[in-house]
Design a protein around this motif. Structure first.
Motif, PDB file in Angstrom:
ATOM      1  N   PRO A 833      30.650   0.026 -15.024  1.00  0.00           N
ATOM      2  CA  PRO A 833      29.912   0.839 -14.036  1.00  0.00           C
ATOM      3  C   PRO A 833      29.872   0.210 -12.643  1.00  0.00           C
ATOM      4  O   PRO A 833      29.903   0.925 -11.643  1.00  0.00           O
ATOM      5  CB  PRO A 833      28.506   0.943 -14.631  1.00  0.00           C
ATOM      6  CG  PRO A 833      28.413  -0.127 -15.645  1.00  0.00           C
ATOM      7  CD  PRO A 833      29.789  -0.313 -16.169  1.00  0.00           C
ATOM      8  N   ILE A 834      29.823  -1.129 -12.581  1.00  0.00           N
ATOM      9  CA  ILE A 834      29.801  -1.778 -11.261  1.00  0.00           C
ATOM     10  C   ILE A 834      31.137  -1.581 -10.557  1.00  0.00           C
ATOM     11  O   ILE A 834      31.187  -1.278  -9.354  1.00  0.00           O
ATOM     12  CB  ILE A 834      29.452  -3.275 -11.399  1.00  0.00           C
ATOM     13  CG1 ILE A 834      27.972  -3.430 -11.750  1.00  0.00           C
ATOM     14  CG2 ILE A 834      29.773  -4.025 -10.107  1.00  0.00           C
ATOM     15  CD1 ILE A 834      27.535  -4.856 -12.001  1.00  0.00           C
ATOM     16  N   ILE A 835      32.230  -1.731 -11.295  1.00  0.00           N
ATOM     17  CA  ILE A 835      33.557  -1.503 -10.692  1.00  0.00           C
ATOM     18  C   ILE A 835      33.709  -0.045 -10.289  1.00  0.00           C
ATOM     19  O   ILE A 835      34.248   0.275  -9.220  1.00  0.00           O
ATOM     20  CB  ILE A 835      34.667  -1.921 -11.667  1.00  0.00           C
ATOM     21  CG1 ILE A 835      34.701  -3.446 -11.780  1.00  0.00           C
ATOM     22  CG2 ILE A 835      36.032  -1.406 -11.186  1.00  0.00           C
ATOM     23  CD1 ILE A 835      35.728  -3.960 -12.760  1.00  0.00           C
ATOM     24  N   MET A 836      33.207   0.862 -11.128  1.00  0.00           N
ATOM     25  CA  MET A 836      33.304   2.286 -10.806  1.00  0.00           C
ATOM     26  C   MET A 836      32.513   2.628  -9.550  1.00  0.00           C
ATOM     27  O   MET A 836      33.014   3.334  -8.662  1.00  0.00           O
ATOM     28  CB  MET A 836      32.791   3.127 -11.980  1.00  0.00           C
ATOM     29  CG  MET A 836      33.735   3.173 -13.180  1.00  0.00           C
ATOM     30  SD  MET A 836      32.963   3.996 -14.585  1.00  0.00           S
ATOM     31  CE  MET A 836      32.783   5.652 -13.949  1.00  0.00           C
ATOM     32  N   THR A 837      31.284   2.142  -9.476  1.00  0.00           N
ATOM     33  CA  THR A 837      30.462   2.465  -8.311  1.00  0.00           C
ATOM     34  C   THR A 837      31.038   1.827  -7.044  1.00  0.00           C
ATOM     35  O   THR A 837      31.057   2.458  -5.985  1.00  0.00           O
ATOM     36  CB  THR A 837      29.015   1.987  -8.515  1.00  0.00           C
ATOM     37  OG1 THR A 837      29.017   0.590  -8.834  1.00  0.00           O
ATOM     38  CG2 THR A 837      28.345   2.753  -9.642  1.00  0.00           C
ATOM     39  N   THR A 838      31.532   0.597  -7.167  1.00  0.00           N
ATOM     40  CA  THR A 838      32.138  -0.063  -6.008  1.00  0.00           C
ATOM     41  C   THR A 838      33.403   0.660  -5.576  1.00  0.00           C
ATOM     42  O   THR A 838      33.616   0.946  -4.394  1.00  0.00           O
ATOM     43  CB  THR A 838      32.459  -1.534  -6.322  1.00  0.00           C
ATOM     44  OG1 THR A 838      31.252  -2.213  -6.675  1.00  0.00           O
ATOM     45  CG2 THR A 838      33.097  -2.222  -5.128  1.00  0.00           C
ATOM     46  N   GLY A 839      34.264   0.970  -6.569  1.00  0.00           N
ATOM     47  CA  GLY A 839      35.523   1.645  -6.260  1.00  0.00           C
ATOM     48  C   GLY A 839      35.312   3.016  -5.646  1.00  0.00           C
ATOM     49  O   GLY A 839      35.984   3.386  -4.678  1.00  0.00           O
ATOM     50  N   SER A 840      34.359   3.777  -6.193  1.00  0.00           N
ATOM     51  CA  SER A 840      34.114   5.124  -5.663  1.00  0.00           C
ATOM     52  C   SER A 840      33.536   5.058  -4.246  1.00  0.00           C
ATOM     53  O   SER A 840      33.889   5.872  -3.386  1.00  0.00           O
ATOM     54  CB  SER A 840      33.158   5.892  -6.584  1.00  0.00           C
ATOM     55  OG  SER A 840      31.904   5.241  -6.662  1.00  0.00           O
ATOM     56  N   THR A 841      32.667   4.073  -3.993  1.00  0.00           N
ATOM     57  CA  THR A 841      32.093   3.946  -2.657  1.00  0.00           C
ATOM     58  C   THR A 841      33.136   3.485  -1.655  1.00  0.00           C
ATOM     59  O   THR A 841      33.222   4.008  -0.534  1.00  0.00           O
ATOM     60  CB  THR A 841      30.905   2.956  -2.666  1.00  0.00           C
ATOM     61  OG1 THR A 841      29.948   3.401  -3.626  1.00  0.00           O
ATOM     62  CG2 THR A 841      30.253   2.884  -1.306  1.00  0.00           C
ATOM     63  N   VAL A 842      33.955   2.493  -2.050  1.00  0.00           N
ATOM     64  CA  VAL A 842      34.996   1.979  -1.152  1.00  0.00           C
ATOM     65  C   VAL A 842      35.995   3.079  -0.813  1.00  0.00           C
ATOM     66  O   VAL A 842      36.332   3.309   0.354  1.00  0.00           O
ATOM     67  CB  VAL A 842      35.707   0.764  -1.774  1.00  0.00           C
ATOM     68  CG1 VAL A 842      36.984   0.427  -1.000  1.00  0.00           C
ATOM     69  CG2 VAL A 842      34.787  -0.444  -1.787  1.00  0.00           C
ATOM     70  N   LEU A 843      36.485   3.783  -1.829  1.00  0.00           N
ATOM     71  CA  LEU A 843      37.448   4.854  -1.564  1.00  0.00           C
ATOM     72  C   LEU A 843      36.784   6.022  -0.843  1.00  0.00           C
ATOM     73  O   LEU A 843      37.418   6.699  -0.031  1.00  0.00           O
ATOM     74  CB  LEU A 843      38.082   5.337  -2.872  1.00  0.00           C
ATOM     75  CG  LEU A 843      39.166   4.431  -3.458  1.00  0.00           C
ATOM     76  CD1 LEU A 843      39.757   5.047  -4.709  1.00  0.00           C
ATOM     77  CD2 LEU A 843      40.270   4.165  -2.449  1.00  0.00           C
TER      78      LEU A 843
END
Length: 901
Positions: A833-843
């Motif tokens: 979930p941390i990678i998902m939230t970071t990735g979605s916010t960055v992109l």
């Protein structure tokens, strides 16, 4: 024992999902109502460039029979200023003194009621004792009452004199009757109104005598001024419709659009909305890439439009617009909205992957994660609400931002805790016996992270040392990052402001013979006589001269292939020796606005005595606004002027400074035609435009360093204009950031019931600094108002990751796992979930960071700051948060043990 009972109760009270799952159809109906209401609310929102802010200004104009500037200053200006300096909400008090005339301008803090401040000014004036023949006028106006569109009017068969009555009878009344129109100014009409103030008086433009040129031809013009509360795009749309209706009846008369704010506003808001859609699409791509489940992806993705529609309802109730600041807030919250939904849905999917049935998975997953999601979201509200209640100009500017973010975050929390679980109950199915369905990449990533985390727990001092070095490096980069206020916009339009020299005394026609006298007093008397006569024939002579100069500048400007049109007005706000060219660039130009401005500076003719300034379009409707302004303040006018000239001489040789002017260049105090004062002190203003990419912050620092050794005793340097705003903004945001962090930590103490977790969060906050500064440095974006917003957002996001880790560690330890086992399992469970939230916010920030579309310069620094800071803070927090957590706990236990022993 008390603490162990308190946490489950609090966790239970924050579990809205339980109530939503008990009444699923009611939950769905409620959100359907919100969605429909949100659509209607969205349709009611208006587009704008910036928030609707009232900029109240009150001018006190006083005239008396005093014949020298010094006498008028002593017996009129200073007497008026004394009581007026104590006005409520006064931001700045400026005055200009002429022989027999004082003009005092009161700039109040934005948002105050203009009628109220006018009444207070009038009440203060009753307290003063003035010369018996003094005539005092109080003139209120609002800087938000801006010119939104101007039209040039020409004819091949009629003279300008013949056009005037046609425009006055057949055009102006129709346009003036449009809702939202305050007035219509007629430009290019010398007989419209006698000039009744000096050439330097700064008053609202009410059809003062002027001359107009449009693309090289003599013309009349009408300037449509909107009411302060009217929407620019709506007014312009109605004016354009009225012009289209009027035009067929005016044969042989051409009505040409000369200037408007609407085009850029429309382009900038549309570009921001497109970036917003891009953020949504990319965020959804990340979700699917990690979950590999269409149903889970759709549930998570639905949270975005539903949360936005709910936010639109709050925005409509609050009276906000869809403008740069609120659209930035919405773009910013996409990451948070997705975060809440991702954490909830991902946790449900994890239970389903473990073999739980849908209802059991949804119930247990939401119970486990509900407290965490609620806490993280509430802390973000605690971070951004202080932004909404900042004081001064900045506070008024960012009130819609803070409240919009808070509304979006709270709405997203409600969606994630109610709608998402209900949809998951109906749409998601168990995946028992399917094993690990995330692929080798995720398995290898989890394995690598577990080993790294295990090593870090065994080498805690090394990890802390790396974190400290990273933080110090981030702090060390701050001086290298360009500092600004608001980035220069590539608007495709700009102004050229020029001032022609005032005629010498022997060139001014005198109505009465004056005795030849070379004394200073006689010269001053002649100056006074000239000021009195300027309202008559000399003013018209000056206007013609000013237009001739404008034509020279216009010819060179129109010859540039990047220029589409030039609209020239000679005679600005009652100043017959000042003119303005509004330059519109071709939409398909190959160069930026700043590059064209720099080229044009080298091409424009050098005209003796004429000051030329190429300026950006100001955010509020003022005729002239140079980038950089500082005030030299003191009592000795000669010292002020000499110091200003020395400063000018040194700065003229430096790169990045252009169009340098001084507000007063006369060192002979006895022959002064004007004295300027600011907040009760005499001043001489140093003005310059910035070029070659120099930012306001860097230019101000450089200027201050140069000026310090030049300042004699009794002369001080005061920031003004954007330089002062830049300093105020950074100071205000520093205070707000500290207050926001304090609110966040206090909330964490209340929710966790102890100091450990809040202290871990506080110690890990600087981890975002290195990435944010590197990103700004690499892209050469300014660290200014917009970048600071991104920094505040990073505080909230880093806080979310830290809480997500620590809360689950605490839950696992309560089940009997050791601390190390709980940390390692938490790392495995929360990594996705941390990678998902970071990735979605960055992109999601990527379309904004790339700087596409009109107004990109305003949006880009925020996105760049978030992307850089989020990447480094996420990578570091996954390791540093558990390490700091264990170190602090060990320290805590050790201290308790020492006290007991």
């Amino acid at each position: 024992m008390v603490q162990s009972q308190r946490k489950p109760n609090l966790r239970e009270s924050l579990n809205l999902s339980k109530l939503a799952l008990a009444y699923p159809w009611l939950t769905l109906c409620l959100w359907l109502i919100v969605a429909v209401a949100g659509i209607f609310a969205y349709s009611s929102l208006k587009y704008a460039l910036f928030p609707d802010i009232t900029f109240p200004v009150v001018i006190v104009q006083a005239e008396t029979s005093l014949q020298t500037t010094l006498a008028t200053e002593q017996q009129l200006t200073t007497i008026l200023e004394q009581p007026l300096q104590s006005l409520t909400g006064l931001d700045q008090l400026n005055s200009v003194t002429y022989p027999g005339r004082s003009i005092i301008t009161h700039l109040f803090y934005p948002g105050q009621n203009l009628a109220s401040v006018q009444q207070e000014v009038e009440a203060k004036l009753t307290e003063v004792s003035l010369p018996p023949d003094t005539d005092v006028k109080v003139i209120p106006f609002n800087l938000n009452e801006s010119t939104v569109v101007s039209y040039g009017i020409t004819s091949q068969s009629k003279s300008l004199t013949e056009l005037i009555p046609i425009v006055q009878t057949q055009m102006i009344p129709t346009i003036k009757s449009i809702p939202g129109v305050l007035r219509v100014d007629l430009l290019g009409d010398l007989s419209s109104q006698e000039l009744n103030q000096s050439s330097e008086t700064s008053l609202p433009n009410h059809s003062f005598p002027s001359l107009v040129h449009l693309n090289g031809d003599n013309a009349l013009a009408i300037a449509v001024v909107k009411r302060s509360d009217a929407n620019t795009l709506e007014v312009v749309k109605q004016v354009q419709a009225a012009i289209a209706t009027i035009q067929p009846s005016l044969k042989d008369i051409q009505i040409t659009l000369a200037a408007t704010q609407a085009d850029y506003i429309r382009e900038a808001t549309q570009a921001t909305i497109e970036a917003l859609w891009g953020a949504i699409v990319l965020a959804v791509v990340v979700i699917f890439g990690c979950l590999r489940n269409w149903a889970a992806t759709i549930i998570t993705a639905l949270a975005i439009p539903i949360s936005l529609l709910g936010t639109f309802i709050i925005m409509a109730i609050a009276g906000f617009n869809l403008e740069t600041i609120t659209l930035l807030a919405l773009a910013l919250t996409i990451g948070i909205v997705v975060d809440d939904a991702i954490v909830d849905v991902e946790n449900i999917v994890r239970y389903l992957e473990a073999g739980s049935q849908p209802r059991q998975a949804v119930t247990e997953a939401t119970q486990e994660i509900g407290f965490t999601v609620s806490v993280t979201t509430l802390t973000i509200v605690a971070v951004f609400l202080p932004v909404a209640f900042m004081g001064g100009t900045v506070g008024q500017f960012f009130k819609p931002f803070g409240l919009t973010v808070a509304a979006a975050v709270i709405t997203s929390l409600l969606v994630a805790r109610t709608l998402s679980p209900v949809l998951a109950l109906y749409w998601l199915r168990s995946k028992n016996n399917r094993g690990n369905n995330h692929g080798d990449f995720n398995s290898k990533l989890i394995s690598y992270y577990r080993r790294l985390l295990q090593w870090s727990l065994q080498h805690r001092k090394t990890v802390i040392a790396i974190a400290l070095i990273t933080m110090v490096a981030g702090l060390g980069l701050i001086p290298l990052v360009p500092k600004g206020f608001i980035p220069q916009l590539d608007r495709g339009e700009f102004n050229i402001i020029y001032t022609t020299p005032l005629p010498k005394l022997d060139q001014i026609p005198q109505q009465q013979e004056t005795e030849a006298n070379t004394s200073n007093q006689a010269e001053t008397n002649q100056n006074f006589a000239w000021l009195q006569q300027l309202a008559q024939s000399p003013a018209r002579i000056l206007l013609n001269k000013t237009l001739r100069v404008g034509k020279e500048i216009e010819q060179v400007t129109l010859a540039d292939p990047e220029v589409q049109s030039v609209f020239t007005v000679a005679g600005l706000q009652g100043k017959p020796n000042q003119g303005k060219l509004y330059v519109k660039l071709n939409p398909n130009r190959t160069l930026t606005t700043a590059e064209i401005q720099a080229q044009l500076r080298n091409k424009l003719p050098t005209i003796p005595g004429v000051q030329i300034s190429i300026e950006d379009i100001p955010f509020v409707d003022i005729e002239s606004k140079q980038n950089l302004q500082i005030a030299l303040a003191g009592d000795d006018l000669k010292a002020l002027t000499q110091t200003a000239k020395q400063l000018q001489k040194k700065v003229e040789t430096l790169p990045g400074f252009a169009d340098i002017t001084l507000s007063n260049e006369s060192e002979n105090i006895d022959s002064l035609t004007k004295i300027e004062r600011r907040n009760g002190q005499r001043v001489v203003f140093f003005n310059a435009n910035l070029s070659q990419g120099k930012t306001i912050g860097d230019a101000t620092e450089e200027l201050e360093e140069i000026a310090k050794p030049l300042l004699p005793q009794g002369v001080t340097l005061q920031l003004s204009g954007d330089a002062a705003l830049s300093s105020d903004v950074l100071g205000s945001f520093a205070e707000t950031l500290i207050f926001a962090i304090a609110c966040m930590l206090l909330l964490l103490i209340l929710l966790f019931g102890r100091l450990l977790e809040p202290i871990v969060v506080a110690l890990c906050l600087p981890l975002a600094l290195i990435g944010a500064m590197l990103a700004l440095l690499f892209t050469q974006n300014d660290f200014g108002m917009i970048a600071v917003i991104g920094t505040i957002f990073l505080v909230g996001l880093l806080d979310k990751n830290a809480i997500l880790l620590m809360d689950y560690i605490n839950q696992l330890r309560q089940t009997g796992l050791t601390r190390t086992e709980a940390i390692l399992k938490t790392g495995i469970v929360r990594l996705r979930p941390i990678i998902m939230t970071t990735g979605s916010t960055v992109l999601g920030m990527l379309p904004i960071a790339l700087g596409w579309g009109a107004g990109a310069e305003l949006r880009q620094p925020m996105a760049v700051t978030i992307i850089g800071g989020l990447i480094t803070s996420t990578l570091l927090s996954l390791i540093v948060v558990p390490v700091v957590y264990t170190l602090l706990e060990d320290f805590w236990v050790q201290r308790v043990h020492q006290k007991r022993s």
